[in-house]
Scaffold this active site. Structure first.
Site, mmCIF file in Angstrom:
data_model
loop_
_atom_site.group_PDB
_atom_site.id
_atom_site.type_symbol
_atom_site.label_atom_id
_atom_site.label_comp_id
_atom_site.label_asym_id
_atom_site.label_seq_id
_atom_site.Cartn_x
_atom_site.Cartn_y
_atom_site.Cartn_z
ATOM 1 N N ARG A 1 -4.062 -4.517 7.462
ATOM 2 C CA ARG A 1 -5.111 -5.045 6.564
ATOM 3 C C ARG A 1 -4.679 -6.367 5.947
ATOM 4 O O ARG A 1 -5.488 -7.291 5.784
ATOM 5 C CB ARG A 1 -5.395 -4.046 5.441
ATOM 6 C CG ARG A 1 -6.253 -2.871 5.816
ATOM 7 C CD ARG A 1 -6.464 -1.967 4.626
ATOM 8 N NE ARG A 1 -5.248 -1.222 4.289
ATOM 9 C CZ ARG A 1 -4.930 -0.815 3.060
ATOM 10 N NH1 ARG A 1 -5.699 -1.123 2.041
ATOM 11 N NH2 ARG A 1 -3.842 -0.110 2.847
ATOM 12 N N ASP B 1 -10.293 -4.131 3.611
ATOM 13 C CA ASP B 1 -11.117 -3.655 4.724
ATOM 14 C C ASP B 1 -12.574 -3.577 4.281
ATOM 15 O O ASP B 1 -12.886 -3.716 3.094
ATOM 16 C CB ASP B 1 -10.620 -2.304 5.256
ATOM 17 C CG ASP B 1 -10.555 -1.233 4.172
ATOM 18 O OD1 ASP B 1 -11.499 -1.132 3.360
ATOM 19 O OD2 ASP B 1 -9.568 -0.474 4.146
ATOM 20 N N TYR C 1 -1.230 -1.334 17.383
ATOM 21 C CA TYR C 1 -2.591 -1.163 16.885
ATOM 22 C C TYR C 1 -3.543 -2.112 17.607
ATOM 23 O O TYR C 1 -3.142 -3.212 18.013
ATOM 24 C CB TYR C 1 -2.669 -1.480 15.389
ATOM 25 C CG TYR C 1 -1.852 -0.581 14.500
ATOM 26 C CD1 TYR C 1 -2.384 0.589 13.958
ATOM 27 C CD2 TYR C 1 -0.531 -0.910 14.191
ATOM 28 C CE1 TYR C 1 -1.625 1.397 13.127
ATOM 29 C CE2 TYR C 1 0.233 -0.095 13.361
ATOM 30 C CZ TYR C 1 -0.315 1.053 12.836
ATOM 31 O OH TYR C 1 0.436 1.853 12.024
ATOM 32 N N ASP D 1 -4.354 5.585 7.824
ATOM 33 C CA ASP D 1 -5.479 5.461 6.892
ATOM 34 C C ASP D 1 -6.683 6.290 7.343
ATOM 35 O O ASP D 1 -6.932 6.411 8.552
ATOM 36 C CB ASP D 1 -5.899 4.002 6.750
ATOM 37 C CG ASP D 1 -4.934 3.201 5.891
ATOM 38 O OD1 ASP D 1 -4.067 3.815 5.257
ATOM 39 O OD2 ASP D 1 -5.052 1.959 5.855
#
Length: 300
Positions: free
Chosen positions: A172, A80, A66, A38
């Site tokens: 997310r 987000d 992550y 992203d």
């Protein structure tokens, strides 16, 4: 040039932006990424150069790691903090034990619904295209795998965690689900990919480091890792020079005639001429022969 660059992607760039910049810096048109990251996320983005651009399909089983931060008390249309705010909640109260329970809940195979603002295709269109036009579409849950979710810190409105997950997992969505379960909503506020398969953030390079390397007159090839670097997890078959010439031109080889680390559960195999990577292959179980699936190098 054939190989991979482990790029440290900055925030604010799309994965395609990274490819365009590298094509300019390296002067190599045959350049592509192995999977999108992203725009507002940073971290590891493996980039294939030359023959390495053809190996992406063999990386599906790679897990990614992550580090993520979520902020409680806010719900957005994208999941987000960069999306449109749908709801704010000032009443934030949670039991810290409930937060650490997510480490057990998010483990193994789970079903996850991709967010509307994502690149998943349904009916020939991306989900974000439906979202931007205000159209409703039925999005089915998909199976993803979480190897580990570890809470690093939970203070006030912010929760920091690490997650190791399979391809297709939306971090997310994990954030929004945690917000829903805590009863106050949540949105992702930071995301950095720390590894993608064999590629680790500690070995990633920036655009500036690449340009500095080239300006010093050093060979660009020194920046690359080999084409077969990300497929070391696959089992191996080794051919003689004569077998290699036959194989790269479409020939099939009897398993009894080659040196192969055979496993009936393995889907693909790495194929070498001695120590030189040649191709990816599969086994025809009916004929018991090794069959070329994709040849990377033919000059033998």
């Amino acid at each position: 040039m054939d190989g991979f660059l482990n790029i440290l992607k900055p925030t604010g760039m799309t994965s395609h932006d990274v490819v365009k910049v590298l094509r300019r810096i390296l002067g190599e048109k045959k350049t592509g990424h192995t999977g999108t990251l992203d725009p507002m996320a940073s971290g590891v983005l493996p980039i294939g150069i030359g023959a390495a651009t053809k190996i992406t399909e063999y990386l599906d089983r790679d897990f990614k790691k992550y580090r993520c931060e979520l902020v409680l008390g806010i719900t957005t249309d994208t999941g987000d903090i960069w999306g449109n705010i749908l709801e704010r909640n000032q009443n934030i109260s949670y039991n810290i034990d409930d937060v650490f329970d997510f480490e057990k809940e998010y483990r193994g195979e789970i079903m996850q619904v991709p967010p509307m603002y994502s690149a998943v295709r349904i009916g020939g269109r991306r989900l974000y295209e439906y979202a931007r036009s205000g159209e409703n579409v039925d999005v089915k849950a998909r199976k993803v795998t979480i190897n580990e979710l570890k809470i690093i810190r939970a203070e006030g409105r912010r929760i920091l965690f690490d997650v190791e997950c399979s391809k297709g997992t939306y971090v997310r969505t994990i954030c929004t689900e945690i917000g829903e379960k805590l009863g106050c909503g949540a949105a992702m506020s930071f995301l950095a990919r720390t590894s993608s398969g064999s590629f680790e953030i500690g070995n990633a390079v920036t655009f500036e480091e690449i340009e500095d390397h080239i300006q010093k007159g050093l060979p660009k090839e020194q920046l690359l890792v080999p084409v077969d670097y990300p497929v070391q997890g696959y089992r191996k078959a080794v051919l003689t020079p004569k077998q290699t010439k036959w194989f790269v031109n479409g020939g099939h080889l009897k398993l009894s005639d080659i040196k192969i680390d055979f496993d009936r559960e393995e889907r693909f195999y790495r194929v070498y001429n001695g120590d030189i990577f040649v191709a990816m292959a599969y086994i025809n179980t009916a004929t018991k022969k090794l069959v070329p699936h994709k040849v990377f190098f033919r000059d033998f």
